[in-house]
Design an enzyme around this catalytic site. Structure first.
Site, short mmCIF file in Angstrom:
data_model
loop_
_atom_site.label_atom_id
_atom_site.label_comp_id
_atom_site.label_asym_id
_atom_site.label_seq_id
_atom_site.Cartn_x
_atom_site.Cartn_y
_atom_site.Cartn_z
N ASP A 1 0.82 -1.22 0.00
CA ASP A 1 0.00 0.00 0.00
C ASP A 1 0.85 1.27 0.00
O ASP A 1 0.37 2.34 -0.34
CB ASP A 1 -0.96 -0.01 1.20
CG ASP A 1 -0.23 -0.25 2.51
OD1 ASP A 1 0.45 0.68 3.01
OD2 ASP A 1 -0.32 -1.38 3.04
N ASP B 1 6.07 -6.14 6.83
CA ASP B 1 4.75 -5.50 6.85
C ASP B 1 3.79 -6.46 6.17
O ASP B 1 3.28 -6.21 5.08
CB ASP B 1 4.84 -4.17 6.11
CG ASP B 1 3.54 -3.39 6.14
OD1 ASP B 1 2.60 -3.82 6.85
OD2 ASP B 1 3.46 -2.36 5.44
N SER B 2 3.54 -7.58 6.84
CA SER B 2 2.79 -8.68 6.21
C SER B 2 1.30 -8.57 6.52
O SER B 2 0.88 -7.84 7.41
CB SER B 2 3.31 -10.01 6.74
OG SER B 2 3.29 -10.04 8.15
N ASP C 1 -2.14 -10.93 7.65
CA ASP C 1 -2.28 -11.95 8.70
C ASP C 1 -1.76 -13.30 8.23
O ASP C 1 -1.97 -13.68 7.08
CB ASP C 1 -3.76 -12.12 9.07
CG ASP C 1 -4.31 -10.89 9.75
OD1 ASP C 1 -3.69 -9.82 9.63
OD2 ASP C 1 -5.36 -11.00 10.38
#
Lengths: 290, 290
Positions: free
Chosen positions: A95, A163-164, A166
């Site tokens: 993002d 920054d994964s 879930d």
């Protein structure tokens, strides 16, 4: 009081938290984009209170209203722990929010962002404010499974930020394995710092424990910290910072953090320390997980 | 992923946050109790993840799973700021959770709990674990509007804790007025400490600002602090501590807090300080509200 809103002309979004019997609902004032990629479903819509909302497989990733809480805490704690973070790797983060925060640091010379789903970056650039970060010429995009990519890299990065999504959804599970954390260790230079989002303390606490135990078995310095993230499950988010030697509390750059906090909405030089003070049940559960 | 759960045999609870376009939903595995009192609607039900849930007018007050976060932070920060809290007043708090935490303090000789709705205390004693606190013989129950009660009291309490429901719901609004805070000041002894729940930073931040400004106009020492409260709107809860002179950070009883934290699930002697470190947007908004 607003039961009438359930009827009528609106679409609604329901995010079921782990277990499926609790969750968050949001009115969809306008559906902006929805597609099924080979990896996952992407949904982008507008909500009157939260602004633009971006979700993957029905899990909220960002909202205009509160994405700064998560992105500032995920980026600035490791970035100010490192004395001179020139080369940064972000795994996930398609993002652009974490990237935006990393790029605030003047020391940064290059950022590799490794995102498994090219379409996430493309729709973020088209529809999300966070996508503006991709305009920087310091950014190199890699569209690949983060776990595969990092295995090929040795001794290259000062800071790695995970920054994964879930671990129970889509492809996020690859980013919670012992092999993956080992590969991150090897991809870091001496003195390197890693930081990983580590789920929430209410609905997905088992994932936090698993990540904590695995990272502890590899890195000499490992500390968990907490932050509010109001549209993620429970609002109570955990992060794990790991390093090859630097201590996030003793060694962080207090003055630089103070100077930058003027332009930030969440993180500041005092919160950098305070966020490592854990509520008892979190501290005890993490200790018992080892 | 669990859309099928929406169909079928279950009841569902929807809490609409301010604005009505975002909120939390919970499956009702078993409806335990539901009644309309002259004041408000009381609902008690069981949820597989959260345990027993207690709601007033559709607003979640307690769940078995996380009520400790709110009650510990609301009670222990003022109780450890005061050097010798013998006489305590709780306004609201008819579920008994705040009372349970106050009664952990051996200095306490008496607690007056002033709850507007007698039925809240009665159903809490019958159906909630927190209701066990009412068995203590140190407790005096007063069933009256808290704002009316406190006006009649002068110079009597060491600590006053305001454990109200939302100002927009039911009768909670009486507990956010300037006259009420003034009456609390007068009801406190010299050296007294007050603490009030002050809503959340996302959906009801205006109420936080109003409470902060009003309390600031009356008490010489006023500080806001934060805590996770995972089933309240946003999970990001605010509290306001006010005193006639004691500073919650400089003057609190560190050693006693450390000793008691062994038996607590959230609060500890380090969190007592860390919770006063506010994210930038909270700090700025409160400063601008004055």
């Amino acid at each position: 009081m607003n039961e009438k809103l359930l009827a009528g002309k609106h679409l609604w979004y329901f995010e079921y938290y782990t277990g499926g019997d609790v969750g968050l609902f949001m009115k969809i004032a306008r559906m902006v984009h929805s597609e099924q990629t080979p990896i996952q479903r992407i949904d982008i819509f507008d909500n009157p209170t939260l602004g633009r909302v971006f979700a993957l497989d029905g899990i909220t990733m960002t909202t205009d209203k509160d994405e700064f809480m998560y992105h500032e805490m995920l980026a600035h704690v490791p970035m100010f722990t490192h004395p001179n973070p020139k080369n940064v790797l972000i795994i996930g983060g398609g993002d652009g929010g974490t990237l935006r925060e990393v790029l605030r640091h003047p020391e940064v010379e290059s950022v590799v962002l490794c995102e498994i789903d090219r379409r996430v970056v493309e729709v973020s650039k088209q529809y999300l404010k966070t996508g503006e970060a991709f305009n920087s010429d310091k950014v190199e995009l890699v569209f690949e499974n983060g776990a595969e990519y990092v295995k090929k890299i040795k001794n290259q990065f000062d800071v790695i930020i995970i920054d994964s999504t879930d671990p129970t959804a889509g492809e996020g599970g690859h980013l919670f394995t012992q092999d993956f954390y080992r590969a991150c260790f090897d991809a870091l230079k001496d003195g390197g710092v890693m930081c990983a989002e580590a789920e929430n303390a209410l609905y997905d606490f088992n994932w936090t424990k698993i990540a904590y135990r695995r990272i502890k078995s590899i890195f000499p310095v490992v500390k968990a910290y907490v932050g509010f993230m109001t549209t993620y499950p429970s609002g109570f988010w955990l992060y794990i910072l790991a390093s090859k030697g630097l201590d996030p509390i003793k060694d962080y750059r207090f003055e630089a953090a103070r100077a930058m906090s003027q332009q930030l909405k969440y993180y500041n030089e005092e919160l950098h320390k305070a966020c490592f003070v854990l509520p008892n049940f979190v501290k005890r559960t993490l200790e018992e997980s080892l």
